[in-house]
Design an enzyme around this catalytic site. Structure first.
Site, short mmCIF file in Angstrom:
data_model
loop_
_atom_site.label_atom_id
_atom_site.label_comp_id
_atom_site.label_asym_id
_atom_site.label_seq_id
_atom_site.Cartn_x
_atom_site.Cartn_y
_atom_site.Cartn_z
N SER A 135 0.61 -0.86 -0.14
CA SER A 135 0.03 0.11 -0.01
C SER A 135 0.94 0.88 -0.15
O SER A 135 1.98 1.18 0.67
CB SER A 135 -0.91 -0.17 0.98
N TYR A 148 -1.51 -1.49 10.28
CA TYR A 148 -1.17 -1.87 9.40
C TYR A 148 -0.72 -0.72 8.32
O TYR A 148 0.22 -1.70 7.46
CB TYR A 148 -2.73 -0.57 8.80
N1 LIG Z 1 -8.75 -0.89 -1.01
C1 LIG Z 1 -8.52 -0.02 -0.36
O1 LIG Z 1 -7.92 1.50 -0.06
C2 LIG Z 1 -6.24 0.10 -0.44
C3 LIG Z 1 -5.37 0.64 -0.67
C4 LIG Z 1 -4.22 -0.01 -0.94
C5 LIG Z 1 -3.26 -1.09 0.05
N2 LIG Z 1 -5.04 -2.42 0.02
C6 LIG Z 1 -4.81 -3.07 0.06
O2 LIG Z 1 -5.46 -4.23 -0.97
C7 LIG Z 1 -5.51 -5.61 -0.86
C8 LIG Z 1 -7.04 -6.10 -1.03
O3 LIG Z 1 -7.80 -5.34 -0.11
P1 LIG Z 1 -9.70 -4.14 -0.38
O4 LIG Z 1 -9.63 -3.31 -0.83
O5 LIG Z 1 -9.57 -5.02 -1.34
O6 LIG Z 1 -10.38 -5.37 0.73
P2 LIG Z 1 -11.31 -6.20 1.04
O7 LIG Z 1 -11.79 -6.97 -0.06
O8 LIG Z 1 -10.83 -6.75 2.64
O9 LIG Z 1 -10.49 -7.91 0.88
C9 LIG Z 1 -9.44 -8.31 1.83
C10 LIG Z 1 -9.51 -9.77 1.59
O10 LIG Z 1 -8.66 -10.84 2.39
C11 LIG Z 1 -8.97 -11.83 2.55
N3 LIG Z 1 -8.84 -12.03 3.82
C12 LIG Z 1 -8.91 -11.32 5.40
N4 LIG Z 1 -7.95 -11.82 6.46
C13 LIG Z 1 -7.65 -12.82 6.12
C14 LIG Z 1 -7.22 -14.14 6.68
N5 LIG Z 1 -6.89 -14.00 7.25
N6 LIG Z 1 -6.81 -15.47 5.63
C15 LIG Z 1 -7.11 -15.67 4.22
N7 LIG Z 1 -8.24 -14.59 3.55
C16 LIG Z 1 -8.32 -13.52 4.53
C17 LIG Z 1 -10.86 -11.26 2.89
O11 LIG Z 1 -11.79 -12.20 3.16
P3 LIG Z 1 -12.11 -12.73 4.29
O12 LIG Z 1 -12.46 -12.32 5.16
O13 LIG Z 1 -13.04 -14.06 3.59
O14 LIG Z 1 -11.12 -13.70 4.33
C18 LIG Z 1 -11.15 -10.21 2.04
O15 LIG Z 1 -11.44 -11.02 0.93
C19 LIG Z 1 -5.38 -5.52 1.06
O16 LIG Z 1 -3.03 -6.16 1.07
C20 LIG Z 1 -5.02 -4.39 1.68
O17 LIG Z 1 -4.55 -3.93 2.04
C21 LIG Z 1 -6.03 -1.53 0.22
#
Ligand SMILES: NC(=O)c1ccc[n+]([C@@H]2O[C@H](COP(=O)([O-])OP(=O)(O)OC[C@H]3O[C@@H](n4cnc5c(N)ncnc54)[C@H](OP(=O)(O)O)[C@@H]3O)[C@@H](O)[C@H]2O)c1
Length: 252
Positions: A135, A148
């Site tokens: 990120s 985080y």
């Molecule tokens: N959205 C943003 O603004 C943003 C910005 C920068 C970086 N990111 C990064 O992008 C990535 C995806 O995030 P997102 O924004 O798409 O959010 P999201 O929809 O909440 O996706 C996160 C995913 O991680 C899975 N997860 C969480 N804990 C887990 C575990 N213990 N084992 C296996 N799976 C797990 C969740 O599924 P389950 O709950 O079903 O396990 C969920 O599908 C993350 O690394 C986040 O830090 C996001």
């Protein structure tokens, strides 16, 4: 990179799900993992080339078993993408150990567990791409984001080391640094999110970035990236003056 077999952790929602759909549209076979089977089935149900493999990244045995299952069912892993994270906005100045444990265990140690499971297979194949969604929050220590933000910084550092170390084995390590993207994760945020992007837009940038070159850093949107990198480069007195302005009103 030509279409092959991809394994996406966090493929049941948000960025991971959008990347899975896009890769499938472009001819890839995609395995998706996460803890909630219903979310994985929702994504897989719409594409015959997306396959659900429920798994928790904090469980080392499950990670190894899932990796073996994917190789035995889909034959190989050409692209691995870690797109899972634990995130909760933190109370200012409260370094709750339980919260840190969950975030470190998922965001950081989760990647190590997966690397140990996947990289020997890529080495055996003689090729593979190991990609992790870090990120822009990892570029510097963000107020209200102690756990985080520090795991994302640690990931960037780890991936820099890995890129050099595993290149001779034919493995290409990739680091993805998005700004704010609409997802379940950002839906928890009660603060302004500059340059917030649509999930599908982020997925296009990731898939194009991964498949069109071997570059290490895939960071977007550019305005957010340069803002964060400029803050990182400031002398500390100015840096801390600026980050103090990011505290909630009653704290600064
Ligand atoms: N959205 C943003 O603004 C943003 C910005 C920068 C970086 N990111 C990064 O992008 C990535 C995806 O995030 P997102 O924004 O798409 O959010 P999201 O929809 O909440 O996706 C996160 C995913 O991680 C899975 N997860 C969480 N804990 C887990 C575990 N213990 N084992 C296996 N799976 C797990 C969740 O599924 P389950 O709950 O079903 O396990 C969920 O599908 C993350 O690394 C986040 O830090 C996001």
């Amino acid at each position: 990179m030509q279409p092959g077999v991809a394994w996406i952790i966090g493929g049941g929602s948000g960025i991971g799900a959008a990347v899975a759909r896009l890769l499938a549209d472009r001819g890839w076979t995609v395995a998706i993992s996460g803890r909630r089977m219903e979310k994985l089935q929702e994504v897989a149900g719409k594409h015959s080339s997306i396959h659900p493999f429920p798994m928790d990244v904090t469980d080392e045995k499950a990670v190894n078993a899932t990796s073996q299952r994917i190789v035995s069912e889909l034959r190989r892993i050409d692209l691995f993408l870690f797109s899972a994270a634990a995130w909760e906005p933190m109370t200012v100045g409260n370094y709750d150990l339980g919260q840190f444990r969950t975030v470190v265990d998922t965001n950081y140690l989760g990647v190590i567990r997966c690397a140990n499971a996947v990289q020997p297979q890529m080495e055996k194949q003689g090729s593979g791409h190991f990609a992790v969604v870090a990120s822009v929050a990892g570029y510097f220590g963000l107020p209200r984001s102690a756990a985080y933000s520090s795991t994302k910084a640690a990931l960037i550092n780890l991936l820099e080391t890995m890129r050099t170390e595993v290149a001779p084995r034919g493995i290409v390590v990739r680091m993805i640094a998005p700004g704010f993207v609409k997802s379940e994760l950002t839906a928890k945020n009660d603060f302004p999110m500059p340059f917030l992007m649509e999930t599908d837009d982020a997925a296009h940038r990731i898939v194009d970035g991964l498949t069109e070159s071997d570059r290490f850093e895939i960071a977007f949107p550019k305005r957010m990236v340069w803002l964060m990198k400029t803050v990182r480069a400031l002398p500390y007195p100015i840096f801390f003056w600026l980050t103090s302005k990011m505290l909630p009103k009653q704290e600064n």
